[in-house]
Design a protein around this motif. Structure first.
Motif, mmCIF file in Angstrom:
data_model
loop_
_atom_site.group_PDB
_atom_site.id
_atom_site.type_symbol
_atom_site.label_atom_id
_atom_site.label_comp_id
_atom_site.label_asym_id
_atom_site.label_seq_id
_atom_site.Cartn_x
_atom_site.Cartn_y
_atom_site.Cartn_z
ATOM 1 N N PRO A 64 9.798 1.090 -35.352
ATOM 2 C CA PRO A 64 8.658 0.181 -35.392
ATOM 3 C C PRO A 64 7.378 0.852 -34.883
ATOM 4 C CG PRO A 64 10.185 -0.453 -33.658
ATOM 5 C CD PRO A 64 10.816 0.673 -34.405
ATOM 6 N N ARG A 65 6.267 0.578 -35.582
ATOM 7 C CA ARG A 65 4.961 1.092 -35.166
ATOM 8 C C ARG A 65 3.958 -0.043 -35.250
ATOM 9 N NH1 ARG A 65 2.971 5.932 -38.424
ATOM 10 N NH2 ARG A 65 3.382 4.463 -40.076
ATOM 11 N N SER A 66 2.980 -0.006 -34.382
ATOM 12 C CA SER A 66 1.929 -1.010 -34.368
ATOM 13 C C SER A 66 0.574 -0.330 -34.301
ATOM 14 C CB SER A 66 2.077 -1.925 -33.145
ATOM 15 O OG SER A 66 3.300 -2.599 -33.165
ATOM 16 N N PHE A 67 -0.451 -1.016 -34.805
ATOM 17 C CA PHE A 67 -1.808 -0.513 -34.685
ATOM 18 C C PHE A 67 -2.781 -1.679 -34.729
ATOM 19 C CE2 PHE A 67 -1.013 -0.750 -39.198
ATOM 20 C CZ PHE A 67 -2.214 -1.205 -39.738
ATOM 21 N N SER A 68 -3.983 -1.446 -34.251
ATOM 22 C CA SER A 68 -5.047 -2.442 -34.284
ATOM 23 C C SER A 68 -6.102 -2.014 -35.299
ATOM 24 C CB SER A 68 -5.712 -2.574 -32.911
ATOM 25 O OG SER A 68 -4.820 -3.119 -31.976
ATOM 26 N N ALA A 69 -6.630 -2.982 -36.034
ATOM 27 C CA ALA A 69 -7.709 -2.736 -36.996
ATOM 28 C C ALA A 69 -8.942 -3.489 -36.503
ATOM 29 C CB ALA A 69 -7.310 -3.208 -38.380
ATOM 30 N N ARG A 70 -9.990 -2.760 -36.218
ATOM 31 C CA ARG A 70 -11.206 -3.350 -35.680
ATOM 32 C C ARG A 70 -11.940 -4.172 -36.739
ATOM 33 N NH1 ARG A 70 -16.438 -0.288 -33.073
ATOM 34 N NH2 ARG A 70 -17.508 -2.201 -32.528
ATOM 35 N N VAL A 71 -12.498 -5.291 -36.321
ATOM 36 C CA VAL A 71 -13.368 -6.111 -37.158
ATOM 37 C C VAL A 71 -14.756 -6.049 -36.523
ATOM 38 C CG1 VAL A 71 -13.840 -8.423 -38.033
ATOM 39 C CG2 VAL A 71 -11.468 -7.628 -37.819
ATOM 40 N N GLY A 72 -15.718 -5.530 -37.275
ATOM 41 C CA GLY A 72 -17.081 -5.378 -36.769
ATOM 42 C C GLY A 72 -17.742 -6.704 -36.433
ATOM 43 N N ARG A 73 -18.867 -6.615 -35.758
ATOM 44 C CA ARG A 73 -19.580 -7.808 -35.302
ATOM 45 C C ARG A 73 -20.093 -8.629 -36.477
ATOM 46 N NH1 ARG A 73 -24.980 -8.414 -32.469
ATOM 47 N NH2 ARG A 73 -25.337 -6.342 -33.273
ATOM 48 N N LEU A 74 -19.841 -9.929 -36.412
ATOM 49 C CA LEU A 74 -20.266 -10.880 -37.438
ATOM 50 C C LEU A 74 -21.205 -11.895 -36.802
ATOM 51 C CD1 LEU A 74 -16.701 -11.600 -38.844
ATOM 52 C CD2 LEU A 74 -18.398 -10.071 -39.853
ATOM 53 N N ALA A 75 -22.302 -12.202 -37.467
ATOM 54 C CA ALA A 75 -23.241 -13.207 -36.960
ATOM 55 C C ALA A 75 -22.701 -14.601 -37.241
ATOM 56 C CB ALA A 75 -24.605 -13.034 -37.611
ATOM 57 N N LEU A 76 -22.890 -15.501 -36.305
ATOM 58 C CA LEU A 76 -22.518 -16.905 -36.440
ATOM 59 C C LEU A 76 -23.777 -17.739 -36.277
ATOM 60 C CD1 LEU A 76 -19.488 -16.859 -33.965
ATOM 61 C CD2 LEU A 76 -19.392 -16.626 -36.455
ATOM 62 N N SER A 77 -24.007 -18.706 -37.176
ATOM 63 C CA SER A 77 -25.183 -19.563 -37.024
ATOM 64 C C SER A 77 -24.870 -20.956 -37.538
ATOM 65 C CB SER A 77 -26.394 -18.980 -37.756
ATOM 66 O OG SER A 77 -26.208 -19.020 -39.145
#
Length: 103
Positions: A64-77
């Motif tokens: 088993p292997r795991s990794f994280s995938a980054r999600v860039g900054r998103l604007a909320l309004s």
């Protein structure tokens, strides 16, 4: 998943960590995809969010292997218009790093 929500004043509004999203932990086949929509409440009319998804590789012959995938900054309004939004200082707020290799 790991999400960091920041309000219009650059204050940490919320941090969400845990398995799945909206109560679901999908298992995707190769080249599979999954989409969902979600929401949050802020004390200001706009802000931002960023974070990561964690993935577990269930096959491949190397254990088993795991990794994280980054999600860039998103604007909320609240009006759907583009805004210039501040960042929060994660180190100052004592939050986890944005990405990491889990195994």
């Amino acid at each position: 998943r790991h999400w960091i929500f920041v309000d219009a004043l650059g204050r940490l509004a919320a941090e969400v960590k845990g398995p799945g999203a909206r109560g679901v932990t999908p298992v995707l086949p190769p080249k599979g995809e999954w989409t969902y929509e979600s929401g949050t409440s802020l004390d200001t009319p706009y802000g931002s969010m960023h974070g990561s998804f964690q993935f577990d590789l269930l096959q491949g012959g190397h254990g088993p292997r795991s990794f994280s995938a980054r999600v860039g900054r998103l604007a909320l309004s609240d009006d759907g218009r583009a805004k210039e939004v501040p960042c929060v200082d994660e180190a100052k707020e004592g939050m986890l790093p944005l990405t990491s290799v889990l195994s």
